[in-house]
Write an enzyme that holds these catalytic residues in place. Structure first.
Site, mmCIF file in Angstrom:
data_model
loop_
_atom_site.group_PDB
_atom_site.id
_atom_site.type_symbol
_atom_site.label_atom_id
_atom_site.label_comp_id
_atom_site.label_asym_id
_atom_site.label_seq_id
_atom_site.Cartn_x
_atom_site.Cartn_y
_atom_site.Cartn_z
ATOM 1 C CG ASN A 55 40.113 27.232 34.265
ATOM 2 O OD1 ASN A 55 41.070 27.679 33.667
ATOM 3 N ND2 ASN A 55 39.972 25.938 34.518
ATOM 4 C CG HIS A 56 38.728 34.408 35.312
ATOM 5 N ND1 HIS A 56 38.536 35.486 36.145
ATOM 6 C CD2 HIS A 56 40.068 34.239 35.221
ATOM 7 C CE1 HIS A 56 39.701 35.943 36.542
ATOM 8 N NE2 HIS A 56 40.657 35.204 35.993
ATOM 9 N N PRO A 57 34.883 31.953 35.412
ATOM 10 C CG PRO A 57 33.252 32.529 36.979
ATOM 11 C CD PRO A 57 34.680 32.716 36.628
ATOM 12 C CB THR A 104 36.008 36.172 31.957
ATOM 13 O OG1 THR A 104 36.823 37.130 31.277
ATOM 14 C CG2 THR A 104 35.326 35.249 30.960
#
Length: 195
Positions: free
Chosen positions: A68-70, A76
């Protein structure tokens, strides 16, 4: 172009990574089959993958150790990895801790196991499922996202099977006890608890 690449590989002029070598921070228990190193993504010391013994892993199952990207930043997009090169590629992905697959787990074809998930002993994951939450021992889950369908056994049977821990038996004992594996679960529990 393909012929030249193949020729360079055969002559030893092109290095090809060994497709059978697991990533450094991934481990697979005894007798577990069909875990493909090419289907394990971004394992490291902060997000290792551990798969137990006697697991049945179907073709094309993906294990995402980090994925998952932050989302708390303005974008993102991985600017630091792809534009400024101030980070190693994929090191900006969110760390969710270890991904742990118990013993005697069956994961169906094309399932995706998201980062930081624990799948309990004896659980079943349906084909094509995306597992985003922990799965209890001996539970059956399926869907996108994977949802609880039912337990394989009663709560008492599950507790007793977890106490027996047959996957820790020697191969010789498992072979000797094979007829009991295919009979009623209560008979297996009774015989295993008595010995």
């Amino acid at each position: 172009m393909g012929f030249a690449r193949e020729l360079r590989t055969k002559l030893g002029l092109r290095r090809v990574p060994n497709p059978e070598v697991l990533p450094q921070h991934a481990s697979v228990g005894r007798r577990t089959y069909s875990v493909k190193p090419s289907n394990i993504y971004w394992c490291d010391e902060t997000s290792p993958l551990r798969i137990g013994a006697f697991c049945s892993i179907a073709e094309e199952v993906l294990f995402l150790c980090r994925a998952n990207h932050p989302t708390q930043f303005v974008s993102t997009f991985p600017f630091r990895a792809l534009m400024t090169k101030s980070m190693v590629a994929y090191s900006d992905l969110v760390v969710n801790g270890p991904t742990e697959i118990g013993n005697d787990v069956w994961i169906g074809r094309r399932a995706i196991i998201m980062p930081g998930i624990t799948i309990g002993d004896g659980a079943v994951v349906g084909a094509g499922s995306i597992v985003t939450k922990d799965v209890a021992p001996y539970a059956i889950v399926a869907g996108n996202p994977a949802k609880f369908i039912r337990n394989r056994f009663t709560d008492d049977q599950i507790a007793r099977l977890l106490a027996i821990r047959w996957w820790e038996w020697s191969d010789e004992k498992i072979i000797a006890e094979q007829p009991r594996f295919f009979g009623p679960v209560d008979a297996f529990i009774a015989a295993s608890s008595a010995s």
